[in-house]
Design a protein around this motif. Structure first.
Motif, short mmCIF file in Angstrom:
data_model
loop_
_atom_site.label_atom_id
_atom_site.label_comp_id
_atom_site.label_asym_id
_atom_site.label_seq_id
_atom_site.Cartn_x
_atom_site.Cartn_y
_atom_site.Cartn_z
N SER A 41 20.96 15.87 16.45
CA SER A 41 21.54 14.71 15.79
C SER A 41 23.04 14.68 16.08
O SER A 41 23.69 15.72 16.15
N LEU A 47 21.93 10.36 24.14
CA LEU A 47 20.66 9.98 23.53
C LEU A 47 19.48 10.55 24.30
O LEU A 47 19.51 10.64 25.54
N TRP A 49 16.70 9.64 25.90
CA TRP A 49 16.26 8.33 26.39
C TRP A 49 15.34 8.50 27.60
O TRP A 49 15.72 9.12 28.59
N PRO A 123 26.07 4.38 22.98
CA PRO A 123 25.47 5.19 21.91
C PRO A 123 26.44 5.38 20.75
O PRO A 123 27.63 5.65 20.95
N GLN A 126 22.62 9.32 16.82
CA GLN A 126 21.25 9.76 17.04
C GLN A 126 20.88 10.66 15.85
O GLN A 126 21.54 11.67 15.59
N LEU A 143 12.74 9.92 15.17
CA LEU A 143 14.09 9.82 15.70
C LEU A 143 14.60 8.39 15.59
O LEU A 143 13.90 7.44 15.93
N GLN A 145 17.79 6.02 16.83
CA GLN A 145 18.94 5.91 17.73
C GLN A 145 19.65 4.58 17.47
O GLN A 145 19.00 3.53 17.38
N SER A 167 10.15 11.58 19.52
CA SER A 167 10.84 12.42 20.49
C SER A 167 9.86 13.25 21.32
O SER A 167 10.15 13.60 22.47
#
Length: 345
Positions: A41, A47, A49, A123, A126, A143, A145, A167
């Motif tokens: 976090s 991120l 991704w 970003p 997160q 998760l 974001q 995730s």
């Protein structure tokens, strides 16, 4: 290092039992400088991704208010230059920057004409649900974001975009995420990378959201408390004493109550189903100031033993909303698919 909010000066719900049913849990995020990975976090960190997921972009209208946008690299170089200048030893009355450095900084801050077309999002946060007590997302996700377009939009704030994901289902990661070509001239919406130290606290509504009679009694009580604690001080914050010391925690947080301040609350209902929006995330311009010093974590109360550079201990992410306000993101409690709401408070 964990962060510990000092106990409130008074158990306010014991003094005013009407407040007890209004208590809410909030999670102070306490972002601090660090190098988070995609598996942690963070605020302003990378991120998790998927490589085959399209990176979101902004196609909305942007407002520059007479200031040209700059590039993300311009912001990073400007901060690095000023950071190094603050940390280097200087003789008495020596300028912070040399003439060459000043000229280079001016060049970085010149800006460029706005680029046409989409602007890649940046970003912001997160949040793994495992780290944030009480945070829940759509079924099968763990998760959250948060990204935004780092330019001013209709409400004088960046435009946020929320992504909930599992995730465990993310395969190959996107190695080189796109970056925005335009960011706010002053870099106010470019968060520095921070690790988080989540802490659960109890909040109560700001006076703006309380019945008038109760707010008036809190005002009178605040004046009395202030007079006892500082009898030589002529200025009394009145109801602000309750707001500063006992109601809404400052700083980046999840959940809790809205940090109403310069404007009064207004009805916030989902456009789709008319449900009342609930606070999700507060993005703050600083974790403490002159009016909220009692909320400074115990671990941050010692004066730094060395120069701190450009990043103030009270604002490691270096994000500024408006004139030092908060941006709060609200979500519909009926459906995560319904549009969220952003508000400056």
């Amino acid at each position: 290092m964990a962060r510990t909010t000092p106990p409130r000066p008074v158990d306010i719900a014991s003094v005013f039992p009407e407040l007890a049913p209004l208590a809410r849990q909030a999670v102070r995020l306490h972002p601090r400088p660090g190098e988070p990975t995609v598996h942690e976090s963070s605020v302003g960190g990378p991120l998790l991704w998927p490589a085959d997921d399209e990176w979101p972009v902004c196609t909305k209208e942007h407002h520059h208010y007479g200031d040209l946008p700059v590039s993300l690299d311009d912001v990073r170089q400007s901060r690095a230059l000023i950071e190094a200048a603050w940390l280097r030893p200087r003789a008495p009355r020596e300028d912070l920057l040399s003439p060459d450095q000043r000229a280079y900084l001016d060049e970085l801050e010149t800006g460029h004409p706005p680029h046409p077309g989409p602007n890649a999002l940046l970003p912001v946060a997160q949040l793994y649900l495992r780290d944030i007590p009480g945070l829940a997302g759509p079924e099968g996700t763990d998760l959250l974001q948060v990204l935004w377009c780092p330019l001013d939009h209709d409400e004088g704030m960046p435009a946020a975009h929320l992504v909930w994901r599992d995730s465990g289902s993310v395969g190959k990661l996107l190695a080189d995420p796109p970056e925005p070509v335009d960011v706010d001239h002053y870099g106010n919406y470019v968060p520095e990378a921070c690790v988080l130290h989540p802490e659960v606290v109890t909040e109560y509504p700001a006076p703006h959201e309380l019945p008038e009679e109760l707010a008036e009694r809190l005002n009178d009580w605040g004046r009395e408390q202030w007079a006892e604690e500082d009898p030589d001080e002529e200025f009394s914050p009145g109801s602000a004493y309750y707001q500063y010391e006992h109601s809404v925690a400052p700083g980046w947080k999840v959940g809790g109550w809205g940090p109403w301040s310069f404007c009064d609350p207004w009805p916030m209902h989902c456009d789709v189903c008319k449900a009342t929006y609930q606070p999700l995330l507060t993005v703050s311009s600083g974790e403490w100031d002159g009016g909220s010093g009692s909320w400074i974590p115990l671990e941050d109360r010692e004066e730094p033993s060395a120069p701190v550079g450009l990043r103030k201990p009270s604002d490691p992410p270096m994000v500024q909303i408006g004139r030092g306000y908060n941006m709060q993101i609200y979500i519909c409690p009926a459906s995560f698919d319904h549009p969220h709401l952003e508000n400056m408070q």
